[in-house]
Design a protein around this motif. Structure first.
Motif, mmCIF file in Angstrom:
data_model
loop_
_atom_site.group_PDB
_atom_site.id
_atom_site.type_symbol
_atom_site.label_atom_id
_atom_site.label_comp_id
_atom_site.label_asym_id
_atom_site.label_seq_id
_atom_site.Cartn_x
_atom_site.Cartn_y
_atom_site.Cartn_z
ATOM 1 N N VAL A 27 32.944 19.317 16.874
ATOM 2 C CA VAL A 27 34.125 20.103 16.689
ATOM 3 C C VAL A 27 33.938 21.306 17.769
ATOM 4 O O VAL A 27 35.195 21.791 17.914
ATOM 5 N N ALA A 28 33.150 21.238 18.757
ATOM 6 C CA ALA A 28 33.012 22.517 19.528
ATOM 7 C C ALA A 28 34.102 22.483 20.575
ATOM 8 O O ALA A 28 34.675 23.476 21.053
ATOM 9 N N ASN A 29 34.550 21.093 20.795
ATOM 10 C CA ASN A 29 35.496 21.122 21.935
ATOM 11 C C ASN A 29 36.982 20.765 21.246
ATOM 12 O O ASN A 29 37.664 20.135 21.972
ATOM 13 N N ALA A 30 36.997 20.786 19.944
ATOM 14 C CA ALA A 30 38.299 20.709 19.392
ATOM 15 C C ALA A 30 39.491 21.735 19.678
ATOM 16 O O ALA A 30 39.562 22.460 20.601
ATOM 17 N N ASP A 31 39.993 21.961 18.246
ATOM 18 C CA ASP A 31 41.043 23.056 18.525
ATOM 19 C C ASP A 31 40.496 24.205 18.387
ATOM 20 O O ASP A 31 39.046 24.703 18.113
ATOM 21 N N GLY A 32 41.109 25.534 18.215
ATOM 22 C CA GLY A 32 40.615 26.841 17.710
ATOM 23 C C GLY A 32 39.748 27.046 16.769
ATOM 24 O O GLY A 32 38.653 27.561 16.752
ATOM 25 N N ARG A 33 39.951 26.317 15.748
ATOM 26 C CA ARG A 33 39.560 26.446 14.390
ATOM 27 C C ARG A 33 38.151 25.858 14.451
ATOM 28 O O ARG A 33 36.975 26.161 13.907
ATOM 29 N N GLY A 34 38.090 24.479 15.315
ATOM 30 C CA GLY A 34 36.899 23.852 15.425
ATOM 31 C C GLY A 34 35.790 24.730 16.194
ATOM 32 O O GLY A 34 34.669 24.956 15.915
ATOM 33 N N ARG A 35 36.217 25.362 17.207
ATOM 34 C CA ARG A 35 35.546 26.294 18.273
ATOM 35 C C ARG A 35 35.054 27.573 17.576
ATOM 36 O O ARG A 35 33.766 27.962 17.773
ATOM 37 N N TYR A 36 35.792 28.087 16.770
ATOM 38 C CA TYR A 36 35.397 28.980 15.935
ATOM 39 C C TYR A 36 34.240 28.531 14.858
ATOM 40 O O TYR A 36 33.198 29.416 14.777
ATOM 41 N N ALA A 37 34.320 27.487 14.211
ATOM 42 C CA ALA A 37 33.553 27.109 13.347
ATOM 43 C C ALA A 37 32.113 26.740 13.988
ATOM 44 O O ALA A 37 31.250 27.235 13.495
ATOM 45 N N ALA A 38 32.186 26.152 15.050
ATOM 46 C CA ALA A 38 30.886 26.185 15.842
ATOM 47 C C ALA A 38 30.314 27.125 16.322
ATOM 48 O O ALA A 38 29.144 27.327 16.122
ATOM 49 N N ALA A 39 31.207 28.492 17.007
ATOM 50 C CA ALA A 39 30.303 29.698 17.226
ATOM 51 C C ALA A 39 29.944 30.327 16.086
ATOM 52 O O ALA A 39 28.809 30.801 16.007
#
Length: 322
Positions: A27-39
């Protein structure tokens, strides 16, 4: 139906961590929610101590402030550099957020007062006891472990009583008695890296205030010491607290069978002319309550006369389940 599988805590955490890493990578390179979850996943080790304690114990900010009024929460909960579970956190979680603050503090101080110690004899017996388990329900596994300990390890005759306090002393387990302000809690036990193995019996406990109840409580904790320290309960246990139902069912079955073999209870009561007299005799012989003996006779699957059945049913706290 599903299958329950128990795994050592370290193995379970490693598997979950690997799963989290795999999901974060996806999910790191997905939408904003995905990047937030990965972070957020990447920064999971940076959680504030207060937040970690609240999550680990289920206690709210007011309760935590009452327990550690000087705000030195890391010292009070014995946290190291990186937040990780401790015996105190585990005991608080299982005691439940509904425990009054004064009672919670007394319970935690009881755990804190137990020094850590090596128990090589107990560890060796635990390995053998776990090897005696086969597949089956929690109750069946409890019976298996108790029967192994009684007949194969201790070589105690089915007609003889056992001595839980002496056995725990032989294994090097520290047993103390203390009044805790929670009658529904019979004992708190710990066996982590800092404290224990040790058991603190509640003198004011609903069951543990009586000799038969204390024996059953210690037998219950023996089950956890032998079967659960490396898996389901790696740090502590609160008898009467919030503990997985299957784990408690296994420990309860173990305690009953260890104290009073079902085959004896069923056979002697089935052949009795006066069940009142025989029940009292069994209680004295085994140092057990009439309720425990009644359930053991009932669970023996030995046919009982209606008069005997009715008397045994009158001795239990939940006759509708008998």
């Amino acid at each position: 139906g599903g299958v329950d599988v128990m795994s050592p805590l370290a193995a379970a955490l490693a598997a979950l961590s690997a799963l989290g890493d795999a999901i974060a990578k996806r999910v790191a390179n997905a939408d904003g929610r995905g990047r937030y979850a990965a972070a957020q996943w990447a920064e999971r080790g940076a959680i504030e101590p207060e937040r970690f304690i609240a999550i680990a114990t289920g206690l709210n900010e007011r309760q935590l402030r009452h327990l550690a009024p000087d705000n030195d929460v890391e010292t009070f909960w014995e946290l190291g550099g990186d937040p990780e579970p401790t015996e105190l956190l585990a005991a608080a979680r299982m005691a439940g957020a509904g425990l009054p603050p004064v009672a919670m503090k007394r319970l935690l101080e009881a755990v804190r007062s137990c020094p850590g110690q090596a128990t090589a004899k107990l560890d060796a017996v635990a390995v053998q006891a776990q090897g005696a388990l086969t597949t089956g329900s929690p109750h069946e596994q409890g019976y298996q472990a108790a029967s192994w300990l009684r007949t194969q390890h201790l070589r105690v005759r089915s007609s003889a009583s056992v001595d839980p306090p002496a056995l725990l002393k032989q294994w090097g387990v520290n047993v103390r008695r203390k009044a805790l302000d929670a009658p529904w809690i019979d004992a708190v036990a710990c066996w982590g890296p800092r404290h224990g193995p040790a058991i603190v019996v509640n003198n004011a406990g609903r069951h543990a205030q009586l000799r038969a109840g204390r024996r059953a409580t210690l037998a219950h904790e023996i089950a956890h010491l032998l079967l659960d320290r490396g898996g389901a309960l790696p740090l502590a246990e609160v008898a009467g607290g919030v503990v997985p139902r299957e784990i408690e069912a296994r420990a309860n079955a173990f305690a009953a069978e260890f104290l009073v073999p079902r085959e004896v209870a069923g056979a002697e009561l089935a052949g009795s002319v006066d069940p009142v007299v025989v029940l009292a005799k069994l209680c004295r012989r085994y140092g057990a309550s009439s309720e425990l003996v009644a359930w053991q006779a009932r669970n023996s699957n030995v046919p009982l006369e209606p008069r005997t059945w009715n008397h045994l049913r009158s001795q239990v706290s939940h006759p509708e389940r008998f």
